[in-house]
Motif scaffolding. Structure first.
Motif, PDB file in Angstrom:
ATOM      1  N   ALA A   1       0.852  -1.214   0.003  1.00  0.00           N
ATOM      2  CA  ALA A   1      -0.157   0.080   0.112  1.00  0.00           C
ATOM      3  C   ALA A   1       0.902   1.330   0.044  1.00  0.00           C
ATOM      4  O   ALA A   1       1.936   1.320   0.498  1.00  0.00           O
ATOM      5  CB  ALA A   1      -0.900  -0.090   1.097  1.00  0.00           C
ATOM      6  N   TRP A   2       0.141   2.256  -0.477  1.00  0.00           N
ATOM      7  CA  TRP A   2       1.118   3.512  -0.584  1.00  0.00           C
ATOM      8  C   TRP A   2       0.135   4.788  -0.551  1.00  0.00           C
ATOM      9  O   TRP A   2      -0.822   4.543  -0.768  1.00  0.00           O
ATOM     10  CB  TRP A   2       1.670   3.751  -2.204  1.00  0.00           C
ATOM     11  N   ARG A   3       0.829   5.844  -0.088  1.00  0.00           N
ATOM     12  CA  ARG A   3      -0.257   7.022  -0.089  1.00  0.00           C
ATOM     13  C   ARG A   3       0.462   8.222  -0.855  1.00  0.00           C
ATOM     14  O   ARG A   3       1.875   8.216  -1.031  1.00  0.00           O
ATOM     15  CB  ARG A   3       0.085   7.939   1.447  1.00  0.00           C
ATOM     16  N   VAL A   4      -0.272   8.483  -1.799  1.00  0.00           N
ATOM     17  CA  VAL A   4       0.272   9.413  -3.199  1.00  0.00           C
ATOM     18  C   VAL A   4      -0.316  10.463  -2.962  1.00  0.00           C
ATOM     19  O   VAL A   4      -1.713  10.813  -2.743  1.00  0.00           O
ATOM     20  CB  VAL A   4      -0.379   8.723  -4.446  1.00  0.00           C
ATOM     21  N   SER A   5       0.663  11.511  -3.292  1.00  0.00           N
ATOM     22  CA  SER A   5       0.233  13.152  -3.540  1.00  0.00           C
ATOM     23  C   SER A   5       0.639  13.598  -4.898  1.00  0.00           C
ATOM     24  O   SER A   5       2.026  13.323  -5.211  1.00  0.00           O
ATOM     25  CB  SER A   5       0.579  13.832  -2.187  1.00  0.00           C
ATOM     26  N   ILE A   6      -0.294  14.187  -5.524  1.00  0.00           N
ATOM     27  CA  ILE A   6       0.060  14.642  -6.950  1.00  0.00           C
ATOM     28  C   ILE A   6      -0.338  16.068  -7.225  1.00  0.00           C
ATOM     29  O   ILE A   6      -1.832  16.279  -7.047  1.00  0.00           O
ATOM     30  CB  ILE A   6      -0.531  13.791  -8.137  1.00  0.00           C
ATOM     31  N   GLU A   7       0.360  16.649  -7.437  1.00  0.00           N
ATOM     32  CA  GLU A   7       0.017  18.494  -7.760  1.00  0.00           C
ATOM     33  C   GLU A   7      -0.487  18.515  -9.133  1.00  0.00           C
ATOM     34  O   GLU A   7      -0.059  18.108 -10.103  1.00  0.00           O
ATOM     35  CB  GLU A   7       1.156  19.259  -7.736  1.00  0.00           C
ATOM     36  N   VAL A   8      -1.924  18.536  -9.233  1.00  0.00           N
ATOM     37  CA  VAL A   8      -2.395  18.911 -10.613  1.00  0.00           C
ATOM     38  C   VAL A   8      -2.504  20.185 -10.970  1.00  0.00           C
ATOM     39  O   VAL A   8      -2.770  20.387 -12.164  1.00  0.00           O
ATOM     40  CB  VAL A   8      -3.783  18.101 -10.695  1.00  0.00           C
ATOM     41  N   SER A   9      -2.517  21.362 -10.267  1.00  0.00           N
ATOM     42  CA  SER A   9      -2.103  22.665 -10.439  1.00  0.00           C
ATOM     43  C   SER A   9      -1.348  23.224  -9.397  1.00  0.00           C
ATOM     44  O   SER A   9      -1.043  22.577  -8.262  1.00  0.00           O
ATOM     45  CB  SER A   9      -3.532  23.274 -10.720  1.00  0.00           C
ATOM     46  N   ASP A  10      -1.398  24.682  -9.452  1.00  0.00           N
ATOM     47  CA  ASP A  10      -0.436  25.416  -8.538  1.00  0.00           C
ATOM     48  C   ASP A  10      -1.180  25.517  -7.152  1.00  0.00           C
ATOM     49  O   ASP A  10      -0.557  25.308  -5.916  1.00  0.00           O
ATOM     50  CB  ASP A  10      -0.445  26.801  -8.872  1.00  0.00           C
TER      51      ASP A  10
END
Length: 628
Positions: A569-578
């Motif tokens: 399992a993972w925790r993922v954070s992705i910036e899709v805009s500023d």
């Protein structure tokens, strides 16, 4: 050797008292007379055991009362026509009392039991029984319009009705009991022959007693009648079985010994034919076995502290439900039904926390811990066991998040089984050493490889229940994939197609949540080697995601492998805009060739508690492993 003279003397001495009690209990003279006869037939069947108890009448009385009570529950309080108005007034006053109140009143005034004996027979502590007797006496006095000091006199005047009953000779009762015993022996012998594979024999059932849940009158028919299938709430005709006595249910003292709480008492014990029959949380129908022969439900409660207010809930509640099935196979099916009710509980916001096998209890037994997150939060410990044709369920409930004494609850289940296993259709008893062993949740639903609502934890600020969509084939993509892995469950892996792929999404309707919020799971099947490669591919993609996806952050929260079982399992954070960041919790796992992926998209305000997603991923692996 049985002693006919001793039995005959007992029959002549006790029958009038038992008839008066059964008549006062029900107001139904024909049912009372038949029930007394049935009780003595049963006593002769078991006379060797009954004669050793020291009080044959105390042994017979619960059976007589149970017979009488069952026979009149399908209709309103019985009214004898042409009855003296004074006697009618007494019966009407008794009819205003609950069954438990009538029982304690009659035990005190017509059976002359001591308070400890009375309390034991109704399954209460001495203090609770004394309070119930005071309340019953006051209510009877109020409804009868007579001083409480006249209670015994008014009840005994009913003898003017029961004293006119004509009784069959003792020899006739003994003959019926002997026939019953021979029938049991013959049925047992036939079952033994069938078990070793002797087929083709045609058995004509001899005359015998066929108790039903509503206790139809015992008779010696010349041929077995044809009986239609029962409707909901009706009670099916039974093969040979002892009536289920209330004495076979655990008393309040047994609950008090094993479950925290002060002042446990037993409330009314019923056969569950009234109302909707859903007396216990998570039950989906009145009986687990639709062709049930006999059943009892008993509720227990801890007294609500003074000053709590009229609507205050007791902090602790408990129940026991016991059913007798027509056959061991039917009892096994009933056991699985109860497991399914709780493993897939449909009561909104109820979560299954864990499941254990209860070793050393009956033919099979299981314990589950559940929590209802609706306000006020309640935590349940369920035990269900089968012994022969009996299925018994114990359930304890406490306000709050505390899981109270699972080993003690297992011991309570063992005591429930020990009270049943030596009765006529019983099976294995408890061995003396009761242990809990963790096991997978019971498969439920039309897509047993996938998570169900009962598996899902609560999320902050949301008070509505999760709802699962219908399971479908993943045609237009995989809703459980993240931008890091972009996993699909279509096409081929290592030259092998993904088979039996299925996906569903879990939402909270009406909660006014952002559109991105949600939970999804997808499963499929591959050969074991390709399944291992499938998981390895996801792991490699997650490990390289930060290099491939600018603005992404990936943290491993769980990783374990054991033979052909893996879970990561993972925790993922992705910036899709500023100013926008999308967060995921995602897990992938396999059991042999079965693979699964589950993903949760929270919002800043609506999230799972720490560790809850990892526990959910473990449950997803359980469902994958346990599914047929």
């Amino acid at each position: 050797m049985k002693d006919p003279e001793e039995f005959d003397a007992f029959y002549k001495d006790a029958r009038a008292r038992l008839l008066l009690q059964a008549y006062a209990l029900t107001g139904d003279l024909p049912a009372a007379r038949s029930s007394v006869r049935d009780g003595f037939v049963l006593a002769w069947h078991h006379w060797r055991k009954v004669a050793r108890t020291g009080s044959a009448e105390a042994w017979v009385r619960p059976h007589v009362w149970q017979h009488a009570h069952r026979r009149h529950t399908a209709r309103v309080w019985h009214r004898e026509k042409g009855l003296d108005p004074e006697l009618q007034a007494t019966l009407e006053a008794l009819g205003q009392l609950s069954t438990t109140q009538r029982r304690v009143l009659l035990l005190a005034h017509l059976a002359s039991t001591s308070m400890p004996e009375l309390a034991r027979e109704v399954g209460m502590t001495d203090e609770a029984a004394a309070r119930e007797l005071q309340h019953a006496t006051a209510q009877f006095s109020l409804h009868r319009g007579a001083p409480s000091t006249q209670t015994s006199l008014l009840l005994r005047r009913l003898e003017s009705v029961t004293g006119e009953v004509r009784w069959p000779r003792a020899s006739i009762v003994r003959r019926a009991g002997t026939t019953r015993r021979r029938t049991h022996t013959l049925v047992g012998a036939v079952a033994t022959v069938a078990a070793v594979g002797v087929a083709g024999a045609l058995l004509t059932e001899p005359a015998g007693l066929r108790p039903t849940l509503d206790r139809a009158a015992l008779s010696v028919p010349s041929a077995a009648p044809t009986t239609p299938a029962p409707s909901e709430g009706a009670l099916a005709p039974a093969p040979e079985a002892e009536p289920l006595p209330e004495a076979a249910m655990v008393p309040a003292s047994a609950v008090a010994e094993r479950v925290p709480g002060q002042g446990w008492s037993a409330l009314e014990t019923t056969d569950n034919t009234a109302g909707d029959g859903l007396l216990m949380p998570c039950r989906a129908s009145r009986y687990a076995d639709p062709q049930v022969v006999d059943a009892l439900v008993r509720e227990f409660s801890v007294a609500t502290p003074g000053g709590s207010g009229p609507k205050a809930e007791p902090k602790r509640l408990a129940w026991q439900a016991t059913e007798v099935s027509r056959s061991r196979k039917a009892a096994k099916d009933g056991f699985r039904t109860v497991e399914g009710w709780y493993s897939g509980c449909t009561q909104g916001r109820t979560q299954l926390l864990r499941t254990s096998t209860v070793q050393g209890v009956g033919d099979e037994a299981v314990q589950m811990v559940l929590r209802n997150w609706a306000d006020p939060v309640r935590t349940y410990v369920l035990g269900v066991a089968r012994s022969g044709r009996y299925v018994t369920t114990t359930l304890t409930s406490v306000l709050g998040n505390s899981v109270e004494n699972p080993p003690g609850n297992a011991e309570l289940l063992a005591e429930a089984v020990d009270a049943l296993c030596e009765l006529e259709p019983g099976g294995a008893c408890a061995t003396g050493r009761v242990r809990l062993a963790p096991r997978d949740a019971e498969p439920v639903g039309d897509a047993p490889r996938l998570l169900v609502e009962t598996d899902l934890p609560p999320v902050s600020t949301v008070e509505r229940p999760w709802v699962a969509t219908r399971a479908t084939r993943p045609r237009g993509g995989n809703p459980a994939a993240t931008r890091c892995d972009q996993t699909v469950f279509t096409g081929k892996v290592g030259g092998q197609p993904v088979r039996d792929a299925s996906t569903r999404t879990y939402l909270v309707p009406g909660a006014k949540l952002p559109v991105e919020f949600g939970l999804s799971e997808t499963v499929g099947t591959l050969p074991a080697r390709q399944a291992g490669g499938f998981v390895d591919t996801v792991r490699r993609k997650m490990a390289s995601c930060e290099d491939r996806e600018l603005g992404s952050e990936v943290v491993s929260t769980l990783s374990r492998s054991n033979g052909d079982t893996e879970l990561h399992a993972w925790r993922v954070s992705i910036e899709v805009s500023d100013d926008t960041v999308v967060r995921y919790d995602m897990a992938v796992g396999r059991v042999g060739g079965r693979v699964m992926q589950v993903a949760f998209v929270p919002t800043p305000q609506v999230q799972m508690a720490d560790g809850a997603f990892a526990a959910l991923a473990e449950r997803a692996l359980e469902r994958l492993r346990a599914a047929p």
